[in-house]
Structures are given as C-alpha cells and as structure tokens.
Design a protein around this motif. Structure first.
Motif, PDB file in Angstrom:
ATOM      1  N   ASN A 187       4.148 -22.644  -6.213  1.00 48.67           N
ATOM      2  CA  ASN A 187       5.108 -22.727  -7.310  1.00 48.67           C
ATOM      3  C   ASN A 187       4.964 -21.452  -8.122  1.00 48.67           C
ATOM      4  OD1 ASN A 187       6.165 -25.241  -6.667  1.00 48.67           O
ATOM      5  ND2 ASN A 187       4.583 -26.310  -7.794  1.00 48.67           N
TER       6      ASN A 187
ATOM      7  N   GLN B 192      -0.454 -25.114  -4.356  1.00 45.06           N
ATOM      8  CA  GLN B 192      -0.591 -26.572  -4.318  1.00 45.06           C
ATOM      9  C   GLN B 192      -0.737 -27.028  -2.876  1.00 45.06           C
ATOM     10  OE1 GLN B 192       2.868 -28.027  -6.440  1.00 45.06           O
ATOM     11  NE2 GLN B 192       1.717 -28.041  -8.352  1.00 45.06           N
ATOM     12  N   GLU B 193      -1.477 -28.114  -2.700  1.00 43.86           N
ATOM     13  CA  GLU B 193      -1.674 -28.763  -1.400  1.00 43.86           C
ATOM     14  C   GLU B 193      -2.450 -27.909  -0.388  1.00 43.86           C
ATOM     15  OE1 GLU B 193      -0.962 -31.879  -1.323  1.00 43.86           O
ATOM     16  OE2 GLU B 193       0.397 -32.014  -3.004  1.00 43.86           O
TER      17      GLU B 193
ATOM     18  N   THR C 144      -8.531 -28.497  -6.594  1.00 40.66           N
ATOM     19  CA  THR C 144      -7.439 -27.693  -7.142  1.00 40.66           C
ATOM     20  C   THR C 144      -7.674 -26.221  -6.813  1.00 40.66           C
ATOM     21  OG1 THR C 144      -8.539 -27.485  -9.284  1.00 40.66           O
ATOM     22  CG2 THR C 144      -6.982 -29.307  -9.020  1.00 40.66           C
TER      23      THR C 144
ATOM     24  N   GLU D 267      -4.945 -20.202 -10.002  1.00 38.82           N
ATOM     25  CA  GLU D 267      -3.642 -19.557 -10.138  1.00 38.82           C
ATOM     26  C   GLU D 267      -3.810 -18.068  -9.889  1.00 38.82           C
ATOM     27  OE1 GLU D 267      -2.097 -20.542 -13.998  1.00 38.82           O
ATOM     28  OE2 GLU D 267      -1.701 -22.623 -13.438  1.00 38.82           O
TER      29      GLU D 267
END
Length: 147
Positions: free
Chosen positions: A22, A48-49, A91, A94
């Motif tokens: 994202n 993500q994922e 997680t 970023e």
C-alpha cells in the motif's frame, strides 16, 4: 502400523495470502518545474501479507528519443533501505521512497513504474503521464493501480 491397517481422515485447510504494497499517499503528483530542474515526491510504502523478509526493486519506464537513444527521466531512491523486514509479531517495516523526475527536453511519456519483490511478484504498478510543451515545463501524474 504393525500390520494393523487403520483409516484416518485428515482434513487440511488454509488461507492463501499474497503479498501486497500500500502507498501513502495513494496518488502521486510531481509539481511542474522548468526544464532540467528536478521535482521530487516522497511516498511511504506499507508492505502487507509478507510471510518472509524480502527486498523491493523498481523497474522504471524508458523513453526512446527521436535520435534513437533511450532515456529514463525518473529516479527512485530508498534512503532507509529497500528491505522488507518482519518483526516478531509478523508486521513489516514501512519503506520511504523518493521518486524524482528531471528532463532537459520537453517530452511525453506514458509508462509503467513497477515495484517488484525478490520473488518477482509485481506488487504495484504506477501509471505516469508527462508533458506540457507550451509552458516548457513538464507535469507528472501517477495513478496507483493494483495488479
């Protein structure tokens, strides 16, 4: 087991998760500037994922000029690195991405900016459009589109 045939029924279930990225902001607009002046924007990439660490690379569009030479007016930098690292809770970190454009000539370009992980998954495609010849400046709008 031990010549005693027994039947066991084993049922497996699972969920397929595909890694994705994202972006924040979700749209990128580079400001118009005079020719041969760099314009830059900062984008935060939110992985993500991901189930294992990975590394992101970017494939930038090239433009063939009238004389046959190829050029790429875009540059991408990851000042804090381009590795996706997973924390103990699963997680991912970023990533900060600097996207810049510079051209000494007016140009028109429609191309794909691809973000690819180390397993060659194309995670995101950005469409870019460039050109404002009558002002001798350029304009870039990137619309983010999921693959």
């Amino acid at each position: 087991v031990n010549n005693n045939p027994s039947q066991y029924k084993l049922t497996l279930s699972g969920m397929l998760r595909s890694p994705k990225l994202n972006f924040h902001p979700p749209f990128l607009m580079l400001m118009p500037v005079p020719l041969d002046v760099e314009s830059e924007a900062v984008v935060t990439i939110i992985p993500q994922e991901f189930i294992r660490p990975s590394r992101i690379r970017v494939k930038l569009p090239e433009l063939e000029l009238a004389d046959g030479t190829r050029t790429c007016p875009f540059a991408v930098q990851f000042p804090e690195g381009q590795d996706i690292v997973l924390s103990s809770d699963g997680t991912a970190n970023e990533l900060t991405c600097h996207i810049s454009f510079r051209s000494s000539k007016p140009m028109s370009l429609l191309g794909d900016m691809l973000f690819i992980d180390q397993e060659e998954n194309r995670l995101l495609e950005q469409q870019t459009i460039v050109f404002l010849p009558y002002t001798r400046t350029w304009h870039c709008t990137a619309l983010i589109k999921k693959l």
